[in-house]
Scaffold this active site. Structure first.
Site, PDB file in Angstrom:
ATOM      1  CD1 TRP A  71      82.423  79.783 121.551  1.00  0.00           C
ATOM      2  CD2 TRP A  71      84.548  79.414 120.912  1.00  0.00           C
ATOM      3  NE1 TRP A  71      82.999  78.934 122.470  1.00  0.00           N
ATOM      4  CE2 TRP A  71      84.296  78.697 122.097  1.00  0.00           C
ATOM      5  CE3 TRP A  71      85.813  79.329 120.325  1.00  0.00           C
ATOM      6  CZ2 TRP A  71      85.267  77.899 122.704  1.00  0.00           C
ATOM      7  CZ3 TRP A  71      86.772  78.550 120.929  1.00  0.00           C
ATOM      8  CH2 TRP A  71      86.505  77.840 122.116  1.00  0.00           C
ATOM      9  CG  ASP A 109      85.878  76.703 115.358  1.00  0.00           C
ATOM     10  OD1 ASP A 109      85.739  75.490 115.622  1.00  0.00           O
ATOM     11  OD2 ASP A 109      85.718  77.605 116.199  1.00  0.00           O
ATOM     12  CB  ALA A 113      82.651  73.433 117.124  1.00  0.00           C
ATOM     13  CE  LYS A 124      80.970  72.276 121.158  1.00  0.00           C
ATOM     14  NZ  LYS A 124      80.880  73.318 122.105  1.00  0.00           N
TER      15      LYS A 124
END
Ligand code: PLP
Length: 390
Positions: free
Chosen positions: A125, A206, A208, A241
């Site tokens: 990312w 992470d 997400a 998300k």
């Protein structure tokens, strides 16, 4: 230096695509760049569960008085129980999205250990490295790639662990790797966790995209696995998300310390970093998530909406992989990947041609948001790829 001495910045490659798409007069233009979920009509919808929770909040909320830098602690408790299960002991705080969680984590890590480096698998990312750099942390990279069969190749990561210093921070995508879509399998994660534990390195997971990959429980399996394997663990979690709350900026940072007291103490430091950065996170999105999670009926509705998104993404991915296969352009890592993203096997010149000749917009890296595909654009994109390769 005066402010007028500042130099112009280059445009963000993904946001600049959105601006280019908006200026393009061709009605058939498609934006595969920006990373938001889209439905079959191309909209990024608000979950019905979110709308229902917002109506309830508008009716019942009695105050907007300040909370604290920890944010909504009931949200953190409900979200970590829903995400990781009641049995995993984590301390934590609400953050300004997953980005805010990463930012706080890296700034506190920078303050606790001289020479600590952040280790990133590339591509990753695009905000990981700038966040680490903004905290003053050094960066090391290794190749995050697929093997010839399209599965994750763990060799470069294991090599990076073998050559790291104790205290180095490994940022690991918990599921649905952005941008490749290629994740380690459970056996590979076990090896990675054991190697990180042996090296005395610190994992920062992470997460997400929980719910966008193999399934809700499967997508957090790596958290449970690391929780058992290492003495200290940080998880930067985004709800933006999986609740479709992107601009409401909802996230949390959860921490496993060497013991409960140390976990709480780390959270105190994170809260102090939040206090100087923004005082406290915005409340609305966290209350929406908590309202959904604390209500069995809203939870069922939200999970069914998320499950439908996951099913749609998986079927678009398979249909697109088959369309490429049919044209002799098969890419195993696309069909084997998970989540919203994948990398097309294209050169920057191909991407420019896709845009110029076919009104198909992608970042130069070839990362594609698969949620932007529809039955019609699957064939169009596959044909266009064939044409630019000819
Ligand atoms: N981590 C990864 C891998 C992401 O893809 C994103 C967003 O695109 C984030 C973190 C940040 O999420 P948020 O929008 O909640 O800050």
């Amino acid at each position: 230096m005066s402010l007028s001495d500042l130099q112009p910045l280059g445009l963000d490659p993904i946001l600049s695509i959105a601006a280019r798409v908006a200026r393009d007069p061709r009605p058939e233009r498609v934006d595969f760049g920006i990373g938001v979920y889209r439905d079959a009509e191309g909209h990024s919808p608000i979950f019905a569960a979110v709308k229902a929770a917002e109506a309830r909040i508008a009716r019942d909320q009695r105050t907007k008085a300040y909370l604290s830098p920890l944010g909504d602690t009931r949200f953190v408790a409900a979200m970590s129980a829903a995400a990781f299960g009641e049995h995993l002991a984590f301390a934590g705080l609400q953050t300004v999205g997953g980005t805010g969680a990463l930012h706080l984590a890296m700034h506190v890590l920078a303050a606790t250990g001289s020479g600590r480096k952040v280790v990133l698998g590339t591509p990753t990312w695009p905000n990981h490295a700038p966040i680490a750099a903004s905290a003053g942390l050094g960066i090391r990279t290794y190749a995050h790639r697929a093997d010839v069969g399209g599965a994750f190749d763990p060799a470069p990561l294991l090599q990076a662990i073998a050559t790291c210093s104790a205290g180095d921070v490994f940022v690991l995508h918990g599921c649905c790797h952005n941008p490749t879509g290629i994740d380690p399998n459970l056996a590979q994660w076990q090896d990675i966790a054991a190697a990180i534990a042996a090296a005395g390195a610190l994992p920062l997971i992470d997460l997400a995209y929980q719910g966008f990959g193999e399934g809700w429980a499967e997508d957090q399996a790596v958290v449970a696995l690391f929780h058992d394997a290492v003495p200290e663990l940080l998880v930067a979690y985004s709800c933006d998300k999986n609740f479709g709350l992107y601009r409401d900026r909802v996230g949390m940072l959860t921490v496993k310390g060497r013991d409960a007291t140390s976990g709480q103490m780390i959270v105190q430091h994170l809260a102090a970093a939040a206090r100087t950065a923004y005082s406290m996170p915005p409340d609305h999105g966290a209350v929406v998530v908590r309202t959904i999670l604390e209500d069995a009926e809203l939870s069922r509705l939200w999970r069914s909406e998320l499950d439908a998104m996951r099913a749609r993404l998986a079927s678009l991915r398979q249909a697109f992989a088959m369309a490429l296969e049919a044209r002799g352009l098969g890419q195993p890592c696309l069909s084997r990947g998970f989540g919203m993203f994948g990398m097309l096997d294209v050169a920057p010149g191909d991407v420019e041609q896709l845009t110029e000749r076919f009104a198909i917009f992608l970042p130069p890296s070839g990362r594609i948001n698969l949620a932007a595909l529809t039955d019609a654009t699957i064939e169009r994109l596959a044909d266009a790829l064939l044409a630019v390769r000819a």
